[in-house]
Motif scaffolding. Structure first.
Motif, PDB file in Angstrom:
ATOM      1  N   GLY A 188       8.016   6.106  -0.295  1.00  0.00           N
ATOM      2  CA  GLY A 188       9.257   5.433   0.081  1.00  0.00           C
ATOM      3  C   GLY A 188       8.983   4.591   1.304  1.00  0.00           C
ATOM      4  O   GLY A 188       7.876   4.058   1.457  1.00  0.00           O
ATOM      5  N   ASN A 189       9.950   4.471   2.214  1.00  0.00           N
ATOM      6  CA  ASN A 189       9.679   3.761   3.471  1.00  0.00           C
ATOM      7  C   ASN A 189       8.611   4.485   4.267  1.00  0.00           C
ATOM      8  O   ASN A 189       7.781   3.876   4.925  1.00  0.00           O
ATOM      9  N   GLY A 190       8.675   5.822   4.210  1.00  0.00           N
ATOM     10  CA  GLY A 190       7.548   6.643   4.650  1.00  0.00           C
ATOM     11  C   GLY A 190       6.904   7.173   3.382  1.00  0.00           C
ATOM     12  O   GLY A 190       7.577   7.329   2.367  1.00  0.00           O
ATOM     13  N   ASN A 243       8.675  -4.851   5.931  1.00  0.00           N
ATOM     14  CA  ASN A 243       8.254  -3.474   5.651  1.00  0.00           C
ATOM     15  C   ASN A 243       8.556  -3.109   4.202  1.00  0.00           C
ATOM     16  O   ASN A 243       8.269  -2.003   3.757  1.00  0.00           O
ATOM     17  N   ASP A 244       9.160  -4.032   3.471  1.00  0.00           N
ATOM     18  CA  ASP A 244       9.698  -3.722   2.148  1.00  0.00           C
ATOM     19  C   ASP A 244       8.700  -4.146   1.066  1.00  0.00           C
ATOM     20  O   ASP A 244       8.327  -5.307   0.963  1.00  0.00           O
ATOM     21  N   CYS A 245       8.301  -3.178   0.269  1.00  0.00           N
ATOM     22  CA  CYS A 245       7.249  -3.410  -0.725  1.00  0.00           C
ATOM     23  C   CYS A 245       7.645  -4.494  -1.724  1.00  0.00           C
ATOM     24  O   CYS A 245       6.835  -5.352  -2.086  1.00  0.00           O
ATOM     25  N   ARG A 246       8.926  -4.452  -2.123  1.00  0.00           N
ATOM     26  CA  ARG A 246       9.370  -5.436  -3.135  1.00  0.00           C
ATOM     27  C   ARG A 246       9.265  -6.866  -2.587  1.00  0.00           C
ATOM     28  O   ARG A 246       8.778  -7.769  -3.256  1.00  0.00           O
ATOM     29  N   GLU A 265       5.646  -7.904  -2.535  1.00  0.00           N
ATOM     30  CA  GLU A 265       5.110  -8.253  -3.862  1.00  0.00           C
ATOM     31  C   GLU A 265       5.560  -9.653  -4.274  1.00  0.00           C
ATOM     32  O   GLU A 265       4.772 -10.439  -4.817  1.00  0.00           O
ATOM     33  N   GLY A 309       9.477   8.389  -5.410  1.00  0.00           N
ATOM     34  CA  GLY A 309       9.965   7.598  -4.263  1.00  0.00           C
ATOM     35  C   GLY A 309      10.174   6.153  -4.714  1.00  0.00           C
ATOM     36  O   GLY A 309       9.735   5.757  -5.814  1.00  0.00           O
ATOM     37  N   GLY A 310      10.844   5.367  -3.880  1.00  0.00           N
ATOM     38  CA  GLY A 310      11.224   3.998  -4.260  1.00  0.00           C
ATOM     39  C   GLY A 310      10.054   3.166  -4.779  1.00  0.00           C
ATOM     40  O   GLY A 310      10.176   2.473  -5.793  1.00  0.00           O
ATOM     41  N   ILE A 311       8.904   3.230  -4.100  1.00  0.00           N
ATOM     42  CA  ILE A 311       7.743   2.448  -4.531  1.00  0.00           C
ATOM     43  C   ILE A 311       7.087   3.113  -5.746  1.00  0.00           C
ATOM     44  O   ILE A 311       6.774   2.457  -6.742  1.00  0.00           O
ATOM     45  N   ASN A 315       9.136   2.518  -8.865  1.00  0.00           N
ATOM     46  CA  ASN A 315       9.463   1.150  -9.284  1.00  0.00           C
ATOM     47  C   ASN A 315       8.321   0.149  -9.265  1.00  0.00           C
ATOM     48  O   ASN A 315       8.399  -0.861  -9.955  1.00  0.00           O
ATOM     49  N   SER A 316       7.302   0.380  -8.469  1.00  0.00           N
ATOM     50  CA  SER A 316       6.284  -0.665  -8.340  1.00  0.00           C
ATOM     51  C   SER A 316       5.148  -0.455  -9.340  1.00  0.00           C
ATOM     52  O   SER A 316       4.197   0.299  -9.088  1.00  0.00           O
TER      53      SER A 316
HETATM   54  P1  ADP Z   1      13.355   5.961   1.741  1.00  0.00           P
HETATM   55  O1  ADP Z   1      12.047   6.503   2.198  1.00  0.00           O
HETATM   56  O2  ADP Z   1      14.098   5.222   2.799  1.00  0.00           O
HETATM   57  O3  ADP Z   1      14.193   6.941   0.941  1.00  0.00           O
HETATM   58  P2  ADP Z   1      12.947   4.690  -0.839  1.00  0.00           P
HETATM   59  O4  ADP Z   1      12.378   5.902  -1.507  1.00  0.00           O
HETATM   60  O5  ADP Z   1      14.268   4.195  -1.309  1.00  0.00           O
HETATM   61  O6  ADP Z   1      12.951   4.790   0.729  1.00  0.00           O
HETATM   62  O7  ADP Z   1      11.859   3.509  -1.046  1.00  0.00           O
HETATM   63  C1  ADP Z   1      12.019   2.252  -0.456  1.00  0.00           C
HETATM   64  C2  ADP Z   1      10.836   1.379  -0.862  1.00  0.00           C
HETATM   65  O8  ADP Z   1      10.826   1.238  -2.297  1.00  0.00           O
HETATM   66  C3  ADP Z   1      10.913  -0.030  -0.276  1.00  0.00           C
HETATM   67  O9  ADP Z   1       9.647  -0.428   0.217  1.00  0.00           O
HETATM   68  C4  ADP Z   1      11.263  -0.868  -1.494  1.00  0.00           C
HETATM   69  O10 ADP Z   1      10.789  -2.192  -1.415  1.00  0.00           O
HETATM   70  C5  ADP Z   1      10.532  -0.105  -2.587  1.00  0.00           C
HETATM   71  N1  ADP Z   1      11.001  -0.534  -3.906  1.00  0.00           N
HETATM   72  C6  ADP Z   1      12.200  -0.335  -4.470  1.00  0.00           C
HETATM   73  N2  ADP Z   1      12.265  -0.976  -5.667  1.00  0.00           N
HETATM   74  C7  ADP Z   1      11.067  -1.610  -5.839  1.00  0.00           C
HETATM   75  C8  ADP Z   1      10.503  -2.455  -6.862  1.00  0.00           C
HETATM   76  N3  ADP Z   1      11.194  -2.751  -7.951  1.00  0.00           N
HETATM   77  N4  ADP Z   1       9.248  -2.897  -6.693  1.00  0.00           N
HETATM   78  C9  ADP Z   1       8.543  -2.589  -5.580  1.00  0.00           C
HETATM   79  N5  ADP Z   1       9.018  -1.814  -4.584  1.00  0.00           N
HETATM   80  C10 ADP Z   1      10.255  -1.335  -4.714  1.00  0.00           C
END
Ligand code: ADP
Length: 396
Positions: free
Chosen positions: A206-208, A278-281, A284, A326-328, A331-332
């Protein structure tokens, strides 16, 4: 009549909350109170339920007022009676807690004692616990710790090679974080594999971010340490660096300790490397448009991640599956594809169509037919907290 758990995550300036059905995982009501604890400034609370989104100010801007407001809101919606307990996310449980626990005075004091290990997080948890007790005096309260799942790590995994006294006298050791997420994802993956003892390497990104080595029910190692700074490249945190760097910065650039600390926590990681985000999306997208700094940041992120995944396999002597969450991780497809390419020598390979198609909460084995399993399993920390809360209530 439902038995809902109010899951609360108190930060120093915010309270996130969700009403969770521990059976189905449905979140019928959730929201966030923000800008809390800033002196005389007003805070703000946002509620979401059904198609409704509502926001209003909290004139006192205190955590207590946020919790009292939630009680009032639940009452006005006719849902207050259906809340059976409050489950708190607590970042640090030190060596006191290897499982979730019902909160009493003694537990509260131990969480307060762990402020020395997590000065950014635990003070807010104590405030939140006190405020929730005032707001819901008749309901049981449960604490669910990010560190608890890692309390079974063996000594050789949790000790730093510092003078032993640092551990003995001050508890300076590796604790690990994201434990609630790892536990949820481990149980879910073991169910999907139909093997409750499966050995898993799980990457929570995720962010971490951190990676853990899970053997059946327990974590045997993980990449975060005393704090969530260690290990992988994070969104704004450096992850592993040469430990000599902070002293060198103070000596050569006249930075004080706070400036160095802020740099490592807030100005480094993907943000620091890319000088963009700091945002992976976002990175990319920028990389696809030819931005070399974004590519540089992602290259370092991916290489470090692959190295740590391989390192965690040492703790298990192999693995039954590699899991992304986690978010990355969820989704990535780019990060997953590049990391798995670096792990090809260990017998991992992706089915690229499956990898591309797996995002937004989908659960799938994205490995190619010849590969060892590689799963994407969305995490659900709120549901884990709600389920622990009910389990502990039933135990009395
Ligand atoms: P947190 O640790 O705050 O809970 P998340 O688990 O929500 O964070 O993850 C956030 C990360 O996930 C961000 O870097 C965001 O860009 C990335 N992310 C979310 N959707 C996508 C995507 N479709 N492609 C790449 N990265 C993504």
């Amino acid at each position: 009549m439902s038995n809902w758990v109010l899951v609360v995550n108190c930060g120093s300036s915010s309270v996130k909350f969700a009403l969770v059905d521990p059976e189905s995982g449905n979140e019928s009501f959730h929201g966030i109170a923000e800008r809390l604890g800033q002196g005389s400034q007003a805070g703000e609370i946002t509620y979401q339920y059904g198609d409704e989104k509502e926001r209003h100010s909290l004139p006192d801007g205190k955590h207590e007022q946020a919790l009292a407001d939630i009680v009032e809101k639940l009452h006005s919606l006719g849902w207050l009676e259906q809340v059976v307990a409050v489950g708190h996310r607590v970042v640090h449980g030190g060596e006191y807690f290897s499982d979730s626990v019902r909160i009493d005075e003694n537990v509260r004091d131990k969480i307060a004692d762990c402020i020395r290990l997590a000065p950014l997080h635990n003070p807010a948890h104590v405030i939140g616990i006190d405020a929730a007790k005032a707001a819901f005096p008749d309901l049981p309260q449960v604490a669910v710790f990010d560190t608890a799942f890692h309390q079974y790590m063996p000594e050789h995994a949790y000790l730093y090679a510092l003078p032993y006294e640092m551990y003995r006298e001050h508890g300076i050791r590796r604790y690990g974080f994201h434990g609630t997420s790892f536990r949820y994802v481990a149980v879910r993956t073991q169910t999907l594999l139909d093997n409750a003892n499966a050995k898993l390497v799980i990457a929570h990104l995720g962010n971490g971010g951190s990676v853990a080595a899970v053997d059946g029910e327990h974590s045997l190692d993980t990449t975060m340490g005393l704090t969530p700074l260690e290990g992988l490249v994070h969104g704004t945190r450096s992850g592993d660096i040469d430990p000599a760097i902070p002293y060198l910065l103070t000596e050569q650039f006249a930075m004080d300790a706070k400036a160095v600390n802020d740099m490592l926590w807030k100005e480094s990681g993907l943000l620091g490397l890319s000088e963009l985000s700091n945002d992976c999306r976002t990175l990319e997208q920028a990389m696809d448009e030819g931005n070399e700094a974004a590519k540089r940041a992602l290259d370092v992120y991916i290489y470090r991640l692959a190295k740590h995944i391989a390192g965690q396999m040492v703790a298990l002597g192999g693995t039954d599956a590699l899991v992304f969450t986690g978010g990355i991780g969820e989704n990535s497809s780019y990060v997953r594809a590049e990391v798995v390419k670096l792990l090809a020598f260990m017998g991992f390979a992706l089915d690229s169509a499956k990898n591309e198609a797996t995002n937004r909460g989908a659960e799938a084995n994205i490995a190619s037919a010849q590969s060892r399993p590689v799963w994407v399993v969305p995490t659900n920390e709120e549901l884990m907290i709600a389920r622990d809360t009910v389990r502990l209530m039933e135990q009395g």
